[in-house]
Design an enzyme around this catalytic site. Structure first.
Site, PDB file in Angstrom:
ATOM      1  N   LYS A 112       0.826  -1.221   0.000  1.00 23.14           N
ATOM      2  CA  LYS A 112       0.000   0.000   0.000  1.00 23.14           C
ATOM      3  C   LYS A 112       0.852   1.259   0.000  1.00 23.14           C
ATOM      4  CE  LYS A 112      -4.538  -1.179   0.721  1.00 23.14           C
ATOM      5  NZ  LYS A 112      -5.516  -1.370   1.746  1.00 23.14           N
ATOM      6  N   LYS A 192      -4.632 -10.248 -10.151  1.00 23.49           N
ATOM      7  CA  LYS A 192      -5.890 -10.491  -9.457  1.00 23.49           C
ATOM      8  C   LYS A 192      -6.964  -9.527  -9.985  1.00 23.49           C
ATOM      9  CE  LYS A 192      -7.544 -10.581  -4.712  1.00 23.49           C
ATOM     10  NZ  LYS A 192      -7.270 -10.294  -3.317  1.00 23.49           N
ATOM     11  N   LYS A 195     -10.779  -3.582  -9.178  1.00 21.15           N
ATOM     12  CA  LYS A 195     -11.401  -2.405  -9.759  1.00 21.15           C
ATOM     13  C   LYS A 195     -10.324  -1.425 -10.235  1.00 21.15           C
ATOM     14  CE  LYS A 195     -14.434   1.409  -9.009  1.00 21.15           C
ATOM     15  NZ  LYS A 195     -13.816   2.642  -8.567  1.00 21.15           N
TER      16      LYS A 195
END
Ligand code: SF4
Length: 326
Positions: A112, A192, A195
């Site tokens: 992240k 994966k 969105k």
């Protein structure tokens, strides 16, 4: 008494078929066997950039999607994390027993950090503590997690051990509830489904849009011409067939691909139909819920009451043990 299961979903935008197959479908399959609590984890979602007005809509949208997907509110509890302030209260207390080095080691934090270079906030670092609080607050026996969340669950167990050894037995160490190991790749066939990578089919996607997206999805690159045989085992379309098609169709596609008896278009048309057959009842239910938002609000309010009672009892115990009740 049934064992308690807790799981959360972020209201971070479109829920896609990867979320459905990888998580929600598993949740539906366990609601009759466990005392399930499902949480829309809105406080987790604010650790990355977002627009408040959109978040408001997504919270409700996520709750509706869960119900439309078969999470029956009569059989389990559905609520929104921020409506039960004990989550953040426990997070603060667990903050005080967590070494910073344990947080810095978390794989998701490292990922992240790279994805949010302009916004490396403390919430990204302490995210696993909020997650541990979500779970420990309800004396959860088991958590359904995919392999990408296994490290967080181990961290949660460690938090429980650490707190218990310092303040006395309080929290349960939750076990992993293994569902079907299903991680769906995106339509690019590489990563994966997500969105942010725009490689997804939304769970509420309309029939025409499912086809539009599948039509251009990546297949076995060896099939340049219709007459070239392919290898279904390296093709993501075949992996999707495994999730949505019957055994008979799987056999048909497997053989047809290897022998070039079918082309990729025909193969994708079968898949598009099967995906649409799966999601169309969910879409209908979603439309019904769109017309009945009051019902969804009532479900969330009932969930808030149940969770406030459970979380309140745990926090009374925690406050007593850490010495802040006088
Ligand atoms: S026929 Fe189907 S499984 Fe084979 S390469 Fe084409 S899309 Fe993939």
């Amino acid at each position: 008494m049934a064992e308690r299961v807790f799981s959360g979903i972020q209201p971070s935008g479109v829920i896609h078929i990867g979320n459905y197959i990888g998580a929600i479908k598993n949740w539906v399959s366990i609601i009759d066997s466990y005392d399930c609590i499902f949480c829309v984890v809105d406080y987790h979602a604010i650790t990355v950039g977002y627009t408040p007005s959109e978040l408001r809509e997504r919270i409700l949208e996520t709750a509706k999607t869960l119900i439309a997907s078969g999470i029956d509110p009569d059989k389990c509890t559905i609520f929104v994390q921020s409506r039960v302030p004990e989550h953040t209260e426990l997070t603060w207390i667990l903050n005080a027993v967590t070494p910073v080095s344990d947080l810095e080691r978390m794989t998701q934090y490292k990922d992240k950090k790279l994805q949010n270079m302009d916004n490396i906030n403390t919430g990204l670092l302490t995210y696993p503590i909020l997650m541990a609080s979500d779970i420990l607050l309800y004396k959860t026996n088991a958590v359904p997690v995919g392999d990408d969340q296994a490290q967080h669950l181990e961290f949660t167990r460690e938090m429980a051990r650490r707190f218990n050894s310092r303040f006395g037995d309080t929290f349960l160490e939750p076990k992993t509830l293994l569902g079907e190991a299903t991680r769906i790749k995106g339509l690019d066939g590489n990563t994966k489904m997500s969105k942010s990578l725009n490689n997804y089919i939304a769970l509420m996607e309309e029939k025409e849009d499912i086809w539009k997206k599948l039509k251009v999805a990546v297949t076995d690159p060896a099939r340049k011409r219709r007459t070239d045989p392919g290898n279904p085992y390296i093709c993501n379309i075949f992996s999707l067939h495994r999730m949505f098609s019957s055994e008979e169709e799987l056999g048909f596609v497997e053989k047809g691909c290897k022998t070039a008896e079918i082309g990729c278009i025909e193969c994708k048309q079968i898949l598009a139909k099967n995906i649409n057959d799966t999601v169309s009842p969910l879409r209908d239910k979603m439309r019904e819920l769109d017309r009945n938002t009051d019902y969804v609000m009532d479900v969330l309010e009932e969930g808030r009451k149940t969770c406030s009672r459970l979380a309140g009892a745990t926090m009374e115990e925690v406050r007593e043990k850490i010495g802040v009740i006088y």
